[in-house]
Design a protein around this motif. Structure first.
Motif, PDB file in Angstrom:
ATOM      1  N   ARG A 300       0.826  -1.206   0.000  1.00 18.61           N
ATOM      2  CA  ARG A 300       0.000   0.000   0.000  1.00 18.61           C
ATOM      3  C   ARG A 300       0.863   1.259   0.000  1.00 18.61           C
ATOM      4  O   ARG A 300       0.608   2.205  -0.755  1.00 18.61           O
ATOM      5  CB  ARG A 300      -0.932  -0.013   1.223  1.00 18.61           C
ATOM      6  N   PRO A 322     -12.311  -8.826   4.301  1.00 19.48           N
ATOM      7  CA  PRO A 322     -13.387  -8.003   4.863  1.00 19.48           C
ATOM      8  C   PRO A 322     -13.613  -6.741   4.041  1.00 19.48           C
ATOM      9  O   PRO A 322     -12.744  -6.317   3.266  1.00 19.48           O
ATOM     10  CB  PRO A 322     -12.872  -7.676   6.266  1.00 19.48           C
ATOM     11  N   ALA A 323     -14.773  -6.130   4.219  1.00 23.21           N
ATOM     12  CA  ALA A 323     -15.138  -4.943   3.437  1.00 23.21           C
ATOM     13  C   ALA A 323     -14.178  -3.785   3.674  1.00 23.21           C
ATOM     14  O   ALA A 323     -14.002  -2.932   2.792  1.00 23.21           O
ATOM     15  CB  ALA A 323     -16.571  -4.525   3.762  1.00 23.21           C
ATOM     16  N   ASP A 324     -13.544  -3.738   4.834  1.00 25.58           N
ATOM     17  CA  ASP A 324     -12.631  -2.640   5.141  1.00 25.58           C
ATOM     18  C   ASP A 324     -11.166  -3.023   4.925  1.00 25.58           C
ATOM     19  O   ASP A 324     -10.264  -2.363   5.438  1.00 25.58           O
ATOM     20  CB  ASP A 324     -12.835  -2.162   6.571  1.00 25.58           C
ATOM     21  N   HIS A 325     -10.915  -4.083   4.179  1.00 22.97           N
ATOM     22  CA  HIS A 325      -9.529  -4.482   3.915  1.00 22.97           C
ATOM     23  C   HIS A 325      -8.784  -3.321   3.254  1.00 22.97           C
ATOM     24  O   HIS A 325      -9.292  -2.699   2.318  1.00 22.97           O
ATOM     25  CB  HIS A 325      -9.508  -5.701   2.987  1.00 22.97           C
ATOM     26  N   PRO A 326      -7.585  -2.977   3.734  1.00 28.77           N
ATOM     27  CA  PRO A 326      -6.883  -1.792   3.205  1.00 28.77           C
ATOM     28  C   PRO A 326      -6.564  -1.869   1.727  1.00 28.77           C
ATOM     29  O   PRO A 326      -6.400  -0.818   1.082  1.00 28.77           O
ATOM     30  CB  PRO A 326      -5.602  -1.736   4.057  1.00 28.77           C
ATOM     31  N   ARG A 328      -8.552  -2.714  -0.614  1.00 28.08           N
ATOM     32  CA  ARG A 328      -9.695  -2.316  -1.442  1.00 28.08           C
ATOM     33  C   ARG A 328      -9.627  -0.842  -1.833  1.00 28.08           C
ATOM     34  O   ARG A 328     -10.102  -0.468  -2.909  1.00 28.08           O
ATOM     35  CB  ARG A 328     -11.010  -2.589  -0.693  1.00 28.08           C
ATOM     36  N   GLY A 329      -9.030  -0.021  -0.981  1.00 31.07           N
ATOM     37  CA  GLY A 329      -9.014   1.411  -1.241  1.00 31.07           C
ATOM     38  C   GLY A 329      -7.676   1.966  -1.673  1.00 31.07           C
ATOM     39  O   GLY A 329      -7.535   3.185  -1.833  1.00 31.07           O
TER      40      GLY A 329
END
Length: 403
Positions: A300, A322-326, A328-329
């Protein structure tokens, strides 16, 4: 009679494709694949109870196993619920004889789970890659571990090529612009390059890595690789390969690096801040192997600083992410769920191979040597060629992977 516990991913969000529907699938069939590039034959079960090209890897697909197993009086339990002590997987594992799962939705057979599964005799990976099974514990408890070797290697190699081109040509942002109703050409091409003339390297040149090199050669790129085992001289000459002793030696020369190595102590967090800093600024990194081969936060940071021009892959930690996995953004990524080896084409092969393994095991006949990872209380078949034995390991327990 045997109890077979099969852990598969969930059905599509809009439901399992309707049987007989002319629009359920994009195509009506699959090309016939009888053998792989090294001459190994594709799976050869005595029969199949599924239609090649149908969705077999989800819960309702059942890998096409139910009719076969129940006709012989065996029990098949299929679930996607695999996390936590109250999961269906944990409840059913207690008296299961066989566990089948896929790398894309792995049923983690830890040492504790294996110790508690008193009837467990066989763990099958529907696909390739059995690092979700504690091999030391499998050896200690006499559990056979098998996988459908080579069944989806080419599928993964194609995914690597797709992701390489997607990153270099900036395809995903350009496509998103179309979806958003835009036509800002400069925004798309300001990060778009030609692959031609670039230097591309693979970390590991086994079945998948070599297949990637062969598929990229026609793009007129310079090809590099590193592996514990050097490829034959005629293969190096054919593809114009440059061999490097280590990843650290190779990556400074490359514009694109693809990771095709197994996860083991020597590769875990191999791509950390130090190794990423040794790469050319603007390198593209593709990882369809295992997520923990890279340092999650280091990737990242490298994307945010511009050290990496892009990162793509389909392996995460944990899985499902998970939806907040780093990841993803983070900027300039082309991540997908773990799908590279689960195309409908690959599913037909690994479902057939799973049945072939079960036919052999249930009939008391030898499982194909190339499918075996652990058997008879030790490494066997592909496992014996793929894993080194630790010098300090008792009773020949496996240590670091070799391929």
């Amino acid at each position: 009679m045997a109890k077979v516990l099969c852990v598969l991913y969930d059905d599509p969000t809009d439901g399992y494709p309707a049987a007989g529907s002319p629009t359920a699938y994009a195509r009506d069939g699959l090309p016939r694949i009888d053998s792989y590039p090294d001459g190994q034959t594709a799976p050869t079960p005595r029969a199949i109870d599924f239609t090649p090209g149908h969705l077999l890897g989800s819960v309702s697909g059942e890998l096409g196993l139910r009719a076969f197993l129940e006709s012989r009086g065996h029990t098949l339990v299929v679930t996607s619920d695999k996390e936590g002590p109250d999961s269906v997987f944990d409840r059913e594992l207690a008296d299961a004889d066989v566990v089948v799962s896929q790398p894309f939705w792995p049923a983690y057979l830890t040492a504790e789970r294996i110790a508690g599964a008193k009837n467990l005799k066989l763990a099958v990976t529907a696909g390739i890659g059995s690092d979700h099974v504690d091999l030391d514990a499998a050896i200690a408890h006499g559990v056979t571990v098998a996988e459908v070797t080579y069944s989806n290697s080419i599928s993964v190699a194609e995914h690597v090529v797709m992701m390489t081109l997607s990153l270099v040509r900036n395809y995903l942002p350009a496509h998103q612009l179309v979806l958003d109703g835009g036509w800002h050409i400069a925004d798309c091409v300001s990060r778009s390059y030609d692959l031609e003339g670039m230097h591309v390297g693979t970390v590991a040149a086994g079945r998948i890595g070599l297949a990637v090199l062969r598929r990229l050669a026609p793009f007129d790129v310079a090809l590099h690789y590193t592996d514990r085992h050097r490829l034959p001289a005629d293969v190096e000459s054919e593809l114009g390969l440059v061999f490097h002793e280590s990843a650290a030696d190779m990556v400074p020369h490359c514009d694109v690096v693809t990771i095709n190595a197994p996860l083991h102590p020597e590769t875990e967090h191999l791509f950390d801040d130090k190794l990423l800093a040794a790469m050319k600024r603007g390198t593209y990194l593709i990882n369809t192997a295992r997520a923990r081969i890279v340092d999650q936060d280091a990737v990242r940071r490298a994307l945010e600083s511009g050290q990496l021009a892009g990162y793509a892959g389909d392996v995460w930690y944990p899985q499902p992410a998970p939806a907040d996995h780093p990841w993803r953004g983070m900027p300039h990524h082309g991540m997908t769920p773990h799908i590279s080896g689960s195309s409908l084409s690959a599913q037909a092969r690994y479902a057939a191979g799973t049945r072939e393994i079960l036919e052999s095991w249930l009939d008391g006949t030898p499982v194909r040597e190339e499918y075996l990872i652990v058997d008879g209380g030790g490494l066997a078949g592909t496992g014996a060629r793929s894993y080194a034995v630790r010098a300090d390991a008792p009773d020949g327990l496996p240590g670091t992977a070799r391929l």
